[in-house]
Design an enzyme around this catalytic site. Structure first.
Site, PDB file in Angstrom:
ATOM      1  N   SER A   1       0.842  -1.197   0.000  1.00 45.48           N
ATOM      2  CA  SER A   1       0.000   0.000   0.000  1.00 45.48           C
ATOM      3  C   SER A   1       0.875   1.244   0.000  1.00 45.48           C
ATOM      4  CB  SER A   1      -0.914   0.021   1.239  1.00 45.48           C
ATOM      5  OG  SER A   1      -0.140   0.085   2.422  1.00 45.48           O
TER       6      SER A   1
ATOM      7  N   SER B   1      11.318  10.301   7.283  1.00 40.65           N
ATOM      8  CA  SER B   1      10.164  11.192   7.343  1.00 40.65           C
ATOM      9  C   SER B   1      10.655  12.591   7.682  1.00 40.65           C
ATOM     10  CB  SER B   1       9.197  10.701   8.424  1.00 40.65           C
ATOM     11  OG  SER B   1       8.170  11.633   8.684  1.00 40.65           O
TER      12      SER B   1
ATOM     13  N   TYR C   1       7.860   7.458  17.026  1.00 43.68           N
ATOM     14  CA  TYR C   1       8.076   7.508  15.576  1.00 43.68           C
ATOM     15  C   TYR C   1       9.264   8.407  15.245  1.00 43.68           C
ATOM     16  CZ  TYR C   1       6.765   8.107  10.619  1.00 43.68           C
ATOM     17  OH  TYR C   1       6.751   8.130   9.244  1.00 43.68           O
TER      18      TYR C   1
ATOM     19  N   LYS D   1      12.703   7.291  13.400  1.00 38.47           N
ATOM     20  CA  LYS D   1      13.050   7.868  12.098  1.00 38.47           C
ATOM     21  C   LYS D   1      14.309   8.729  12.163  1.00 38.47           C
ATOM     22  CE  LYS D   1       9.718   6.081   9.618  1.00 38.47           C
ATOM     23  NZ  LYS D   1      10.022   5.088   8.564  1.00 38.47           N
TER      24      LYS D   1
ATOM     25  N   THR E   1      -1.776   8.553   2.139  1.00 39.06           N
ATOM     26  CA  THR E   1      -1.749   7.109   2.355  1.00 39.06           C
ATOM     27  C   THR E   1      -2.566   6.794   3.607  1.00 39.06           C
ATOM     28  OG1 THR E   1       0.188   7.119   3.803  1.00 39.06           O
ATOM     29  CG2 THR E   1       0.608   7.084   1.418  1.00 39.06           C
TER      30      THR E   1
END
Length: 271
Positions: free
Chosen positions: A15, A138, A151, A155, A186
């Protein structure tokens, strides 16, 4: 952007950006290895792309599954020319409300698994003296963003690993690219973990109105083809934040020059 005949392995290919990259790389003539946890969705992607494909589903946190996947990926064509570390999961919860298990899960998926897969692939690429490693970080890997402490930690760490690795590989023919997307349309926000470690289930307006995944994939592939070591894919204030924290090419060149001048050998000689 001619990747004709090259074997490109994409994790998180079922995806979002991974799926879009599969379509673009396939159209550019590549052979594709598609990985993720959902075999049925991977098969759907394989049917969509115009390319020879190998479906290789596995759980990135499973060490035995990773080892088996590496062996199968290399055996398919004899090598992996481009490896896209794209599998990941985001977060939406305040640190004060978030138990360590959520940190463990996100860091395992977003940082440790990409490192483990890369470490296993390195000997194959270094022995051949060619290859490209693409790390999907990111803007949150460049800037600390509230509700994403785990997160951001993962990252930021991924960029640190990739930047250090780039220096070590700078005279070995293996290129390292870091991608820092901003808001891309997304399911990343919908699938983000909340404080209970469960999928959030709803999306962010910024994500829903973000860059189309196909457009993001085009920018990523163009950046890789152009040899960009850090590829920021963002718009508006997110782009401004990314540019403020962009690592300069001059610094990358300086690290490569240190390696060329024998930095690694000199340091190891002290051990």
């Amino acid at each position: 952007m001619n990747f004709t005949g090259q074997t490109i392995w994409i994790t998180g290919a079922s995806s979002g950006i991974g799926r879009a990259l599969a379509g673009k790389f396939g159209a550019a003539g590549a052979k594709l290895i598609l990985s993720g946890r959902d075999e049925a969705r991977l098969n759907q992607v394989a049917e969509e792309v115009d390319a020879r494909t190998l479906i290789l589903p596995f759980e990135v946190r499973d060490e035995a599954a990773r080892t088996s996947a590496i062996e199968q990926a290399i055996a398919w064509t004899g090598n992996v020319d481009v490896f896209v570390n794209n599998a990941g999961i985001s977060q939406r919860s305040q640190a004060i409300n978030t138990p360590m298990q959520v940190y463990n899960d996100i860091i395992d998926i977003d940082l440790l698994a990409p490192i483990a897969l890369t470490q296993a692939l390195l000997p194959n690429m270094v022995e051949r003296g060619s290859g490209k490693l693409i790390f999907m970080s990111s803007i949150a890997g460049k800037v600390g963003v509230p509700l994403r402490t785990a997160y951001c930690a993962a990252k930021h760490g991924l960029i640190g690993y990739a930047d250090a690795l780039r220096g070590e590989l700078s005279n070995k023919g293996v290129d390292v690219h870091v991608v820092a997307p901003g808001s891309v349309a997304t399911d990343v926000s919908r699938n983000a973990l909340n404080a209970e470690g469960e999928k959030r289930g709803v999306s962010d307006r910024a994500i829903d109105n973000g860059i189309p995944a196909d457009e993001a994939a085009e920018e990523i592939i163009a950046g890789v083809a152009a040899g960009q070591r850090e590829i920021i894919v963002a718009r508006g204030f997110e782009l401004a934040m990314g540019e403020m924290r962009r690592t300069s090419d001059q610094l990358f060149d300086q690290v490569a020059a240190m390696v060329a001048d024998g930095y690694i050998e000199k340091m190891e000689a002290q051990d």
